[in-house]
Write a protein that holds these residues in place. Structure first.
Motif, PDB file in Angstrom:
ATOM      1  N   GLU A 148       0.826 -33.638  44.057  1.00  0.00           N
ATOM      2  CA  GLU A 148       0.623 -32.259  43.625  1.00  0.00           C
ATOM      3  C   GLU A 148       1.648 -31.868  42.551  1.00  0.00           C
ATOM      4  OE1 GLU A 148       0.641 -29.801  47.092  1.00  0.00           O
ATOM      5  OE2 GLU A 148      -1.355 -30.454  47.740  1.00  0.00           O
ATOM      6  N   LYS A 149       2.894 -32.261  42.742  1.00  0.00           N
ATOM      7  CA  LYS A 149       3.932 -31.940  41.755  1.00  0.00           C
ATOM      8  C   LYS A 149       3.657 -32.621  40.426  1.00  0.00           C
ATOM      9  CE  LYS A 149       7.606 -31.117  45.147  1.00  0.00           C
ATOM     10  NZ  LYS A 149       8.882 -31.637  45.727  1.00  0.00           N
ATOM     11  N   VAL A 152       0.918 -30.646  38.553  1.00  0.00           N
ATOM     12  CA  VAL A 152       1.431 -29.394  37.994  1.00  0.00           C
ATOM     13  C   VAL A 152       2.288 -29.677  36.760  1.00  0.00           C
ATOM     14  CG1 VAL A 152       2.947 -27.422  38.421  1.00  0.00           C
ATOM     15  CG2 VAL A 152       1.311 -28.129  40.176  1.00  0.00           C
ATOM     16  N   LYS A 153       3.119 -30.704  36.850  1.00  0.00           N
ATOM     17  CA  LYS A 153       3.984 -31.066  35.720  1.00  0.00           C
ATOM     18  C   LYS A 153       3.164 -31.421  34.489  1.00  0.00           C
ATOM     19  CE  LYS A 153       7.827 -34.142  34.501  1.00  0.00           C
ATOM     20  NZ  LYS A 153       8.705 -35.242  34.987  1.00  0.00           N
ATOM     21  N   GLY A 155       0.331 -30.127  33.753  1.00  0.00           N
ATOM     22  CA  GLY A 155      -0.459 -28.980  33.314  1.00  0.00           C
ATOM     23  C   GLY A 155      -1.784 -28.792  34.020  1.00  0.00           C
ATOM     24  N   GLU A 157      -3.313 -27.256  37.062  1.00  0.00           N
ATOM     25  CA  GLU A 157      -3.080 -26.337  38.172  1.00  0.00           C
ATOM     26  C   GLU A 157      -4.232 -26.385  39.160  1.00  0.00           C
ATOM     27  OE1 GLU A 157      -0.387 -24.570  38.640  1.00  0.00           O
ATOM     28  OE2 GLU A 157       0.634 -24.903  36.708  1.00  0.00           O
ATOM     29  N   THR A 158      -3.926 -26.061  40.405  1.00  0.00           N
ATOM     30  CA  THR A 158      -4.931 -25.942  41.464  1.00  0.00           C
ATOM     31  C   THR A 158      -5.045 -24.474  41.827  1.00  0.00           C
ATOM     32  OG1 THR A 158      -4.490 -28.151  42.317  1.00  0.00           O
ATOM     33  CG2 THR A 158      -5.506 -26.594  43.829  1.00  0.00           C
ATOM     34  N   SER A 159      -6.283 -23.951  41.824  1.00  0.00           N
ATOM     35  CA  SER A 159      -6.444 -22.507  42.023  1.00  0.00           C
ATOM     36  C   SER A 159      -7.819 -22.180  42.571  1.00  0.00           C
ATOM     37  CB  SER A 159      -6.238 -21.764  40.697  1.00  0.00           C
ATOM     38  OG  SER A 159      -7.220 -22.172  39.763  1.00  0.00           O
ATOM     39  N   TYR A 167      -9.398 -25.265  47.891  1.00  0.00           N
ATOM     40  CA  TYR A 167      -9.335 -24.628  46.581  1.00  0.00           C
ATOM     41  C   TYR A 167     -10.587 -24.956  45.789  1.00  0.00           C
ATOM     42  CZ  TYR A 167      -4.442 -23.974  47.777  1.00  0.00           C
ATOM     43  OH  TYR A 167      -3.286 -23.621  48.408  1.00  0.00           O
ATOM     44  N   GLY A 170      -8.935 -27.996  40.538  1.00  0.00           N
ATOM     45  CA  GLY A 170      -7.687 -28.729  40.539  1.00  0.00           C
ATOM     46  C   GLY A 170      -7.726 -29.875  41.532  1.00  0.00           C
ATOM     47  N   TYR A 211     -12.642 -29.616  37.638  1.00  0.00           N
ATOM     48  CA  TYR A 211     -12.710 -28.358  36.896  1.00  0.00           C
ATOM     49  C   TYR A 211     -14.156 -28.101  36.482  1.00  0.00           C
ATOM     50  CZ  TYR A 211      -7.676 -28.632  36.876  1.00  0.00           C
ATOM     51  OH  TYR A 211      -6.362 -28.718  37.290  1.00  0.00           O
TER      52      TYR A 211
END
Length: 242
Positions: A148-149, A152-153, A155, A157-159, A167, A170, A211
């Protein structure tokens, strides 16, 4: 109760995995050689290969393209178009031994758009990171959190609130699970798990990104947890463009 697989059980799982790889190659060959491939015909090809090799797929399988591939459990329907992601997930069971195997690949017919290629390369890096962490005594959620990190690093994102998954977009699912006489066994490898990997576990490592405006990318290998790390039981190329 110990989850440790015996050598005989590992052989059974390996036998099913080799058949999974034959079915995967048959689908990719079909995509390469057919002007207008469809999910339905790809499903039929998988059925034929599995039947010829003494396997069945009671849990189904996935060949989903484009926007459909952003839903991890969408089986797929209709024409599989060029320049879009096609997620192929095959998880058969041997009719003779009762053991499952599991593998996913994502491919694109023709040149992949830049964002799809970036997604693919990021998922591949995430899988390599997760696989490198596999060893006895590793906390399952640590693997999930590391992936997960990384996303995110990079770019990604999970939303959003999903229907079937936590979710909507992501990295929406756990990084892996055990495999044996059921397709989903312990250990479950996700954020909400406190389990620990044990020598003799057979697990999947399957990061993915999803996505709605582009589709999904998932890569999945099956591994044996060994005394000093892991052995990858999957022997199939990872290549986006076909």
């Amino acid at each position: 109760m110990s989850r440790k697989k015996t050598q005989k059980q590992i052989v059974f799982i390996l036998e099913t995995q080799r058949i999974t790889e034959v079915a995967m190659q048959a689908v990719i060959d079909y995509l390469q050689l057919t002007a207008t491939p469809t999910s339905e015909e790809a499903h039929a090809i998988i059925d034929r290969v599995l039947t010829e090799h003494g396997c069945e797929s009671p849990e189904g399988y996935v060949v989903a393209g484009g926007e459909e591939s952003c839903e991890p459990h969408e089986i797929g329907s209709g024409v599989l178009k060029d320049y879009e992601p096609i997620v192929i997930d095959i998880f058969p069971r041997s009719k003779f031994t009762g053991y499952f195997a599991d593998m996913s690949r994502t491919v694109c017919i023709g040149t992949a758009p830049p964002r799809l290629r970036k997604m693919y390369n990021t998922v591949l890096d995430a899988q390599e990171l997760a696989i490198a962490m596999v060893a006895p005594g590793v906390v399952c959620s640590d693997i999930q959190n590391a992936v997960e990190k990384l996303f995110v690093k990079r770019g990604f994102e999970t939303s959003g609130k999903g229907k079937e998954f936590a979710y909507a977009e992501g990295f929406v699912h756990g990084i892996g699970h055990g495999v044996g006489t059921s397709i989903h066994e312990e250990p479950r490898i996700g954020t909400d798990t406190t389990g620990i990997l044990e020598e003799g576990d057979v697990i999947t490592i399957e990061p993915g990104l999803y996505y709605k405006d582009i589709g999904g990318v998932r890569l999945e290998d099956m591994l044996l947890v060994t005394a000093d790390g892991y052995k990858n039981l999957t022997n199939f190329v990872k290549r986006l463009e076909v």
